[in-house]
Design an enzyme around this catalytic site. Structure first.
Site, PDB file in Angstrom:
ATOM      1  N   LYS A  77       0.849  -1.200   0.000  1.00 23.04           N
ATOM      2  CA  LYS A  77       0.000   0.000   0.000  1.00 23.04           C
ATOM      3  C   LYS A  77       0.881   1.244   0.000  1.00 23.04           C
ATOM      4  CE  LYS A  77      -3.927   1.906   2.631  1.00 23.04           C
ATOM      5  NZ  LYS A  77      -4.778   1.694   3.836  1.00 23.04           N
ATOM      6  N   SER A 152      -9.659   1.536   2.804  1.00 24.47           N
ATOM      7  CA  SER A 152      -8.822   2.338   1.935  1.00 24.47           C
ATOM      8  C   SER A 152      -7.741   1.529   1.218  1.00 24.47           C
ATOM      9  CB  SER A 152      -8.148   3.457   2.732  1.00 24.47           C
ATOM     10  OG  SER A 152      -7.303   2.911   3.739  1.00 24.47           O
ATOM     11  N   SER A 176      -9.732  -0.735   7.112  1.00 26.58           N
ATOM     12  CA  SER A 176      -9.191  -0.604   5.759  1.00 26.58           C
ATOM     13  C   SER A 176      -8.435  -1.800   5.204  1.00 26.58           C
ATOM     14  CB  SER A 176      -8.287   0.624   5.681  1.00 26.58           C
ATOM     15  OG  SER A 176      -9.088   1.755   5.502  1.00 26.58           O
TER      16      SER A 176
HETATM   17  N1  GLN Z   1     -12.942   3.822   6.230  1.00 23.82           N
HETATM   18  C1  GLN Z   1     -12.451   4.271   7.495  1.00 23.82           C
HETATM   19  C2  GLN Z   1     -12.119   5.729   7.401  1.00 23.82           C
HETATM   20  O1  GLN Z   1     -12.416   6.292   6.412  1.00 23.82           O
HETATM   21  C3  GLN Z   1     -11.268   3.470   7.894  1.00 23.82           C
HETATM   22  C4  GLN Z   1     -10.047   3.855   7.172  1.00 23.82           C
HETATM   23  C5  GLN Z   1      -8.852   3.027   7.539  1.00 23.82           C
HETATM   24  O2  GLN Z   1      -8.961   1.984   8.190  1.00 23.82           O
HETATM   25  N2  GLN Z   1      -7.704   3.499   7.119  1.00 23.82           N
HETATM   26  O3  GLN Z   1     -11.600   6.321   8.299  1.00 23.82           O
END
Ligand code: GLN
Length: 478
Positions: A77, A152, A176
């Site tokens: 990532k 994400s 994410s």
């Molecule tokens: N979707 C969640 C957010 O927008 C989690 C994001 C993540 O785990 N990086 O904060």
């Protein structure tokens, strides 16, 4: 193409038996990426040195001194620092940034012979649940490119699902790793807080973030977890708690009659997708038939998780993102006549919309006058959520829930409604608030042929438990 469908452990065996060489595999994968990733867009950057690295892996197999992940392509990532490869966080503000060091997890992977094949797409700074917040454009779900891959870590999950890499790293602050793994039908593990070093992970919510593997099966997840885990003097929150040989652990026999699985009633809510609910219930029934003790439990503060998470996560993000000011690294505006304007215009031009929303929210909840009402309150809720889990684990070994309340959604479906987007994480965020390990495992498909997953949660520093159970489900549940 078929070679690329193998798991990490299968590919390693083929290498050992000399049925295929790392150079052949790397050439194939680069070819596949250049053809198929035009549409999926899971990669932001491809490592130009992969073939040279594959050659040295090949030599090691010939000489017989290969390491655990020798010659295995792994994607990363783009918020995890890699020397000589860009690390952009899918943001304009870091568009041309190349870190001068490797994150600890990258060092660990390289020391075990892995080839970092490239960097994967994500929501900008990991803010999002669909990978649509990337400055470089969205990633698409390989099962149907009109759908999102989740986020994400959507690029990592899509790349694994599309067989464009053998494994990947993601990061998980509120879901994410697990949610995109769920949407893409692959295995995604969020280690418990303090298990894996965060050194070199661009921070989002420092008290919530963990790096973890996204893989084709549970065994590969166990292999990577072992390699990236362990104390690190560069991260004081990463603890010295024995790392097990998780690959061996998953083979240990489970005795169903001695095993209690908790089913929290708050995770089977009205409004969730019926196909997901039915699938989870069918798994529960099968486990019961095979002798496991299933018990309904209650995690009473579940419903406050999203609210507490979006206060704590944005508060931490707003301070973590203060460092992007156009002075030390990354993008700098051309449009300034004094230092104030330099800061202002750099951040105005460099950050995307969702990033600004979170900085504003986080700054607000930390401001004097609102700090007690929001931030402190959220921290109290966090303790209550932690206690809920602690109490539950006095009674059960493991908790099983759906990973998401809904199937993958269409590109663009939620971009205009951030609250709807935030609700995608309703089953995952509390695990981060409590710092626990959890895993998504794929358990089938909907009528529309979209992946369905379930989540397993366990006590801190017992990752072997969710891996064992995940491995059991992978092999014994229809
Ligand atoms: N979707 C969640 C957010 O927008 C989690 C994001 C993540 O785990 N990086 O904060």
């Amino acid at each position: 193409m078929d070679i690329l469908k193998n798991s990490i452990s299968q590919l390693k065996n083929l290498y050992i038996k000399k049925e295929i060489s790392p150079v052949e595999v790397l050439n194939q994968i680069i070819n596949e990426i250049s053809q198929r990733d035009k549409e999926i867009h899971s990669f932001l950057y491809l490592n130009e040195k992969v073939v040279a690295e594959a050659k040295s892996a090949e030599k090691r197999y010939i000489e017989g001194n290969y390491r655990k992940l020798e010659g295995i392509p792994i994607a990363v990532k783009d918020n995890i620092c890699t020397i000589e490869q860009p690390t952009t966080c899918a943001s304009k503000i870091l568009q041309n940034y190349i870190p001068p060091y490797d994150a600890t997890v990258i060092r660990n992977l390289k020391e075990n012979g892995a080839i970092i094949i490239g960097k994967t797409n994500m929501d900008e700074f990991a803010f999002g649940s669909s990978t649509e917040n990337s400055f470089f454009g969205p990633t698409k779900n390989p099962f149907d490119t009109s759908y999102v891959p989740g986020g994400s870590s959507g690029g990592s999950a899509a790349a694994v699902a599309a067989n464009l890499t053998f494994g990947a790293l993601g990061s998980d602050t509120g879901g994410s790793i697990r949610q995109p793994a769920c949407f893409c039908g692959v295995v995604g593990l969020k280690p418990g807080y303090g298990r894996v070093s965060r050194y070199g992970l661009v921070a989002f919510g420092s008290s919530l973030d963990q790096i973890g593997p996204i893989t084709k099966d549970v065994k590969d997840s166990a292999i990577i977890l072992q390699i990236i885990s362990g104390q690190d003097k560069m991260d004081s929150t990463c603890l010295d708690i024995g790392v097990l040989d998780y690959e061996k652990e998953i083979e240990k026999e489970i005795i169903p009659s001695k095993y209690k699985i908790g089913i929290p009633k708050e995770y089977f809510i009205g409004g969730m997708d019926k196909q997901i609910k039915d699938r989870a219930e069918s798994i529960i029934k099968q486990l019961e038939k095979q002798g496991f003790i299933l018990e309904e439990i209650s995690l009473p503060h579940t419903e406050y998780g999203i609210a507490a998470y979006y206060i704590i996560a944005t508060a931490e993000a707003s301070t973590n993102l203060a460092r992007f000011d156009g002075i030390r690294y990354g993008y700098r505006t051309k449009n300034y006549s004094n230092v104030q304007e330099l800061y202002f215009n750099t951040r105005q031009e460099g950050f995307g919309f969702e990033v600004k929303r979170r900085i504003i929210l986080g700054t607000f909840v930390l401001s004097s006058g609102y700090y007690d009402a929001y931030y402190i309150k959220a921290q109290k809720v966090r303790s209550l959520i932690k206690n809920d889990f602690q109490k539950a684990f006095e009674k059960v070994d493991i908790i099983l829930t759906p990973t998401t309340p809904e199937l993958p959604f269409k590109l663009g479906e939620k971009t205009s409604d951030p609250l709807k987007m935030y609700l995608s994480d309703i089953f995952t965020v509390n695990v981060n608030l409590a710092g626990l390990p959890a895993i998504n495992i794929p358990v089938g498909f909907s009528r529309e042929n979209l992946p369905i997953g379930v989540q397993l949660i366990t006590k801190s520093f017992t990752e072997e438990k969710i891996l064992q159970m995940a491995y059991y489900i992978e092999n014994n549940i229809k």
